[in-house]
Design an enzyme around this catalytic site. Structure first.
Site, PDB file in Angstrom:
ATOM      1  N   GLU A   1       2.418  -0.884   9.352  1.00 25.60           N
ATOM      2  CA  GLU A   1       3.359  -1.783   9.642  1.00 25.60           C
ATOM      3  C   GLU A   1       3.941  -0.910  10.528  1.00 25.60           C
ATOM      4  O   GLU A   1       5.134  -0.677  10.103  1.00 25.60           O
ATOM      5  CB  GLU A   1       3.760  -2.503   8.656  1.00 25.60           C
ATOM      6  CG  GLU A   1       2.674  -2.804   7.618  1.00 25.60           C
ATOM      7  CD  GLU A   1       3.115  -3.659   6.560  1.00 25.60           C
ATOM      8  OE1 GLU A   1       4.278  -4.040   6.613  1.00 25.60           O
ATOM      9  OE2 GLU A   1       2.444  -4.288   5.793  1.00 25.60           O
TER      10      GLU A   1
ATOM     11  N   TYR B   1     -10.482  -9.506   4.031  1.00 26.91           N
ATOM     12  CA  TYR B   1      -9.980  -7.988   4.875  1.00 26.91           C
ATOM     13  C   TYR B   1      -8.841  -7.459   5.550  1.00 26.91           C
ATOM     14  O   TYR B   1      -9.840  -8.257   7.093  1.00 26.91           O
ATOM     15  CB  TYR B   1     -11.633  -7.116   4.137  1.00 26.91           C
ATOM     16  CG  TYR B   1     -10.762  -5.787   4.183  1.00 26.91           C
ATOM     17  CD1 TYR B   1      -9.418  -5.249   3.767  1.00 26.91           C
ATOM     18  CD2 TYR B   1     -11.076  -4.642   4.997  1.00 26.91           C
ATOM     19  CE1 TYR B   1      -9.043  -4.004   3.395  1.00 26.91           C
ATOM     20  CE2 TYR B   1     -11.113  -3.116   5.506  1.00 26.91           C
ATOM     21  CZ  TYR B   1      -9.948  -3.244   4.431  1.00 26.91           C
ATOM     22  OH  TYR B   1      -9.843  -1.871   4.343  1.00 26.91           O
TER      23      TYR B   1
ATOM     24  N   HIS C   1       2.201   1.958  -3.387  1.00 28.12           N
ATOM     25  CA  HIS C   1       1.256   2.831  -4.081  1.00 28.12           C
ATOM     26  C   HIS C   1       0.598   4.094  -3.642  1.00 28.12           C
ATOM     27  O   HIS C   1       0.970   4.831  -5.021  1.00 28.12           O
ATOM     28  CB  HIS C   1      -0.391   2.395  -3.999  1.00 28.12           C
ATOM     29  CG  HIS C   1      -0.252   0.638  -4.664  1.00 28.12           C
ATOM     30  ND1 HIS C   1      -0.772   0.514  -5.447  1.00 28.12           N
ATOM     31  CD2 HIS C   1      -0.738  -0.801  -3.592  1.00 28.12           C
ATOM     32  CE1 HIS C   1      -0.566  -0.876  -6.091  1.00 28.12           C
ATOM     33  NE2 HIS C   1      -0.769  -1.342  -4.720  1.00 28.12           N
TER      34      HIS C   1
ATOM     35  N   THR D   1       0.780  -1.714   0.265  1.00 21.64           N
ATOM     36  CA  THR D   1      -0.295  -0.039   0.364  1.00 21.64           C
ATOM     37  C   THR D   1       0.995   1.383  -0.267  1.00 21.64           C
ATOM     38  O   THR D   1       0.778   1.870  -0.682  1.00 21.64           O
ATOM     39  CB  THR D   1      -0.867   0.402   1.601  1.00 21.64           C
ATOM     40  OG1 THR D   1      -1.736  -1.025   1.070  1.00 21.64           O
ATOM     41  CG2 THR D   1      -1.919   1.013   1.752  1.00 21.64           C
TER      42      THR D   1
ATOM     43  N   ARG E   1      11.212 -14.025  -5.240  1.00 22.71           N
ATOM     44  CA  ARG E   1      10.569 -14.493  -4.078  1.00 22.71           C
ATOM     45  C   ARG E   1      10.231 -15.942  -3.904  1.00 22.71           C
ATOM     46  O   ARG E   1       9.878 -15.917  -2.559  1.00 22.71           O
ATOM     47  CB  ARG E   1       9.404 -13.512  -4.676  1.00 22.71           C
ATOM     48  CG  ARG E   1       9.535 -12.663  -5.040  1.00 22.71           C
ATOM     49  CD  ARG E   1       8.317 -12.030  -4.071  1.00 22.71           C
ATOM     50  NE  ARG E   1       9.006 -10.367  -3.417  1.00 22.71           N
ATOM     51  CZ  ARG E   1       8.398  -9.870  -3.551  1.00 22.71           C
ATOM     52  NH1 ARG E   1       6.734  -9.182  -4.411  1.00 22.71           N
ATOM     53  NH2 ARG E   1       9.039  -7.659  -3.226  1.00 22.71           N
TER      54      ARG E   1
HETATM   55  P1  NAD Z   1       3.051  -8.352  -3.236  1.00 26.10           P
HETATM   56  O1  NAD Z   1       3.004  -7.560  -4.325  1.00 26.10           O
HETATM   57  O2  NAD Z   1       4.791  -7.521  -3.360  1.00 26.10           O
HETATM   58  O3  NAD Z   1       3.139  -9.459  -4.099  1.00 26.10           O
HETATM   59  C1  NAD Z   1       2.389 -10.261  -4.886  1.00 26.10           C
HETATM   60  C2  NAD Z   1       3.938 -11.370  -5.829  1.00 26.10           C
HETATM   61  O4  NAD Z   1       2.488 -11.563  -7.174  1.00 26.10           O
HETATM   62  C3  NAD Z   1       4.864 -10.758  -6.493  1.00 26.10           C
HETATM   63  O5  NAD Z   1       6.233 -11.821  -6.051  1.00 26.10           O
HETATM   64  C4  NAD Z   1       4.202 -11.137  -7.954  1.00 26.10           C
HETATM   65  O6  NAD Z   1       5.414 -11.349  -7.956  1.00 26.10           O
HETATM   66  C5  NAD Z   1       3.324 -12.470  -7.681  1.00 26.10           C
HETATM   67  N1  NAD Z   1       2.646 -12.767  -8.982  1.00 26.10           N
HETATM   68  C6  NAD Z   1       2.415 -11.720 -10.131  1.00 26.10           C
HETATM   69  N2  NAD Z   1       1.392 -12.574 -10.544  1.00 26.10           N
HETATM   70  C7  NAD Z   1       1.797 -13.475 -10.516  1.00 26.10           C
HETATM   71  C8  NAD Z   1       0.659 -14.371 -11.426  1.00 26.10           C
HETATM   72  N3  NAD Z   1      -0.076 -14.626 -12.538  1.00 26.10           N
HETATM   73  N4  NAD Z   1       0.835 -15.563 -10.238  1.00 26.10           N
HETATM   74  C9  NAD Z   1       1.395 -16.057  -9.465  1.00 26.10           C
HETATM   75  N5  NAD Z   1       2.192 -14.796  -8.792  1.00 26.10           N
HETATM   76  C10 NAD Z   1       2.049 -13.680  -9.732  1.00 26.10           C
HETATM   77  O7  NAD Z   1       2.047  -8.215  -2.178  1.00 26.10           O
HETATM   78  P2  NAD Z   1       1.958  -8.340  -0.519  1.00 26.10           P
HETATM   79  O8  NAD Z   1       2.211  -7.615  -0.509  1.00 26.10           O
HETATM   80  O9  NAD Z   1       2.759  -9.973  -0.538  1.00 26.10           O
HETATM   81  O10 NAD Z   1       0.217  -8.980  -0.762  1.00 26.10           O
HETATM   82  C11 NAD Z   1       0.092  -9.878  -1.438  1.00 26.10           C
HETATM   83  C12 NAD Z   1      -2.061  -9.375  -2.256  1.00 26.10           C
HETATM   84  O11 NAD Z   1      -2.827  -8.749  -1.100  1.00 26.10           O
HETATM   85  C13 NAD Z   1      -1.472  -7.892  -2.690  1.00 26.10           C
HETATM   86  O12 NAD Z   1      -2.349  -7.970  -3.987  1.00 26.10           O
HETATM   87  C14 NAD Z   1      -1.855  -6.689  -1.606  1.00 26.10           C
HETATM   88  O13 NAD Z   1      -2.318  -5.482  -2.220  1.00 26.10           O
HETATM   89  C15 NAD Z   1      -3.168  -7.544  -0.949  1.00 26.10           C
HETATM   90  N6  NAD Z   1      -3.485  -6.908   0.082  1.00 26.10           N
HETATM   91  C16 NAD Z   1      -4.493  -7.393   0.547  1.00 26.10           C
HETATM   92  C17 NAD Z   1      -5.514  -6.690   1.271  1.00 26.10           C
HETATM   93  C18 NAD Z   1      -6.607  -7.568   2.395  1.00 26.10           C
HETATM   94  O14 NAD Z   1      -6.990  -7.131   3.144  1.00 26.10           O
HETATM   95  N7  NAD Z   1      -7.470  -8.067   1.482  1.00 26.10           N
HETATM   96  C19 NAD Z   1      -4.372  -6.093   2.519  1.00 26.10           C
HETATM   97  C20 NAD Z   1      -2.615  -6.469   2.742  1.00 26.10           C
HETATM   98  C21 NAD Z   1      -2.221  -6.541   0.820  1.00 26.10           C
END
Ligand code: NAD
Ligand code: ZN
Length: 344
Positions: A67, A290, A46, A43, A203
């Site tokens: 965090e 969430y 972004h 976040t 990763r």
């Molecule tokens: P991040 O963006 O660091 O990790 C996402 C990973 O997905 C990256 O390593 C990327 O290379 C990989 N990726 C991209 N395309 C892919 C595919 N087709 N198949 C498999 N992997 C692929 O994010 P993060 O900090 O680990 O968070 C994970 C997700 O959760 C993000 O989308 C984030 O926005 C979301 N999030 C949601 C909440 C919630 O409350 N719902 C809270 C925190 C984060």
């Protein structure tokens, strides 16, 4: 007037700036936390990039970050169970307390949630004000750097522990910091195969170190072959979507078994198309996630860490808070797990 350092989004455009702000006042039910360590979240990236989501969501100026861990500096007159010096972190979602879900104790489902470092001043600063209800007292045995990642570790735990994992085969799509931590949680909770996908080799290596039993580079391998190799006849029993990429979800719909349970944490781009035929004819159960459950996830998290869960390998870098630009560059490079900023 006493001042403090704070990382703020002061104007539209890329980046953040280090500002000097007054140490905030607290109300009777608030706690002032002296921040010790913070971690950078997707976040925050972004907001750093000032992408369309950030432009429509973040009022300027805004102190970012959610965090963290730190120590209670001072408490409001109405706070009776926290004291200066207490080692704490905090829930970054502030809920209304009055809606149906809040009153029923399902606070993670409050429709009026406000986010620290998104809608109100955040933790990338020397001090943070938080309502006492959101403050979570930490076991002093938990190292500060790990405690600073409890917010995303909580995302991983909430997502993974939504289902019974014992002896199940789990697919995690996305080996970002949260996917990597989820791999360690699934193994700790007794899953059999924990297969994780990502296109990023750095990763995937990290996920392996955190306990994934099989990593899959989606540019080189196909999940069908991996299932054969592992002797899986039907498909994954449990899937955790943690990539936020539409292809992560299509892999899940394709490779899960009939009746599989699927949690969705990753945030997709607008107007995602999904193959509902797979959902319906396979009888999949989909659950949106969430944040963290307040405060069951926090309880589980502290107790699991005390019982031996160790996701600390997800922390790959630590910088002094003043070196925040280097820290953000590292995070943006994709060659990192969690990146810590040290404020003490
Ligand atoms: P991040 O963006 O660091 O990790 C996402 C990973 O997905 C990256 O390593 C990327 O290379 C990989 N990726 C991209 N395309 C892919 C595919 N087709 N198949 C498999 N992997 C692929 O994010 P993060 O900090 O680990 O968070 C994970 C997700 O959760 C993000 O989308 C984030 O926005 C979301 N999030 C949601 C909440 C919630 O409350 N719902 C809270 C925190 C984060
Ligand atoms: Zn509510």
């Amino acid at each position: 007037m006493e001042t403090m350092r704070a990382l703020i989004k002061g104007k539209p455009g890329t980046g953040l700036e280090l500002a000097s702000l007054p140490v905030p006042d607290i109300g009777p039910m608030d706690v002032l936390i002296r921040i010790s360590r913070t971690a950078i979240c997707g976040t925050d990236l972004h907001i750093w990039k000032w992408d369309p989501w950030a432009q429509k969501t973040i009022p300027i100026p805004m102190t970012v970050g959610h965090e963290y861990c730190g120590y209670v500096e001072k408490t409001g007159s109405g706070v009776t169970d926290l004291n200066p010096g207490d080692y704490v972190s905090g829930e970054g979602h502030l809920v209304c307390g009055r809606c149906r879900n809040c009153l029923a104790g399902r606070r993670h489902l409050c429709p009026n949630t406000v986010g620290v470092g998104v809608n109100r001043p955040g933790a990338f600063a020397d001090f943070l004000v938080l309502p006492y209800r959101n403050v979570y007292k930490l076991d002093p045995a938990i190292p500060e750097n790990l405690a600073a990642t409890f917010d995303p570790l909580g995302n991983a735990i909430h997502t993974a522990l939504s289902w019974d994992l014992v002896a199940e085969d789990v697919l995690i799509t996305g080996a970002g910091p949260i996917g990597c931590m989820a791999a360690s949680v699934c193994r700790f909770a007794g899953a059999r195969h924990v297969v994780i996908t990502d296109p990023n080799p750095f990763r995937l290596d990290l996920a392996k170190r955190l306990g994934a039993t099989r990593t899959v580079d989606i540019n080189k391998e196909c999940l069908g072959t991996v299932k054969d190799e592992l002797g899986m006849k039907e498909g994954f029993d449990i899937a955790l979507e943690m990539s936020g990429h539409p292809l992560g979800l299509s892999d899940i719909l394709e490779h899960t078994a009939h009746g599989a349970r699927v949690s969705l944490l990753g945030i997709f781009p607008d107007k995602l198309e999904i193959d509902f035929e797979k959902v319906i004819f396979k009888g999949l159960i989909l659950k949106g996630i969430y944040g963290r459950e307040m405060f069951e996830t926090w309880y589980k998290m502290s107790s699991m860490v005390r019982a031996g869960l160790d996701p600390s390998a997800v922390i790959t870098h630590e910088f002094d808070a003043l070196d925040f630009e280097k820290a953000f560059e590292t995070m943006l490079s994709g060659k990192s797990g969690k990146v810590i900023l040290n404020w003490s």
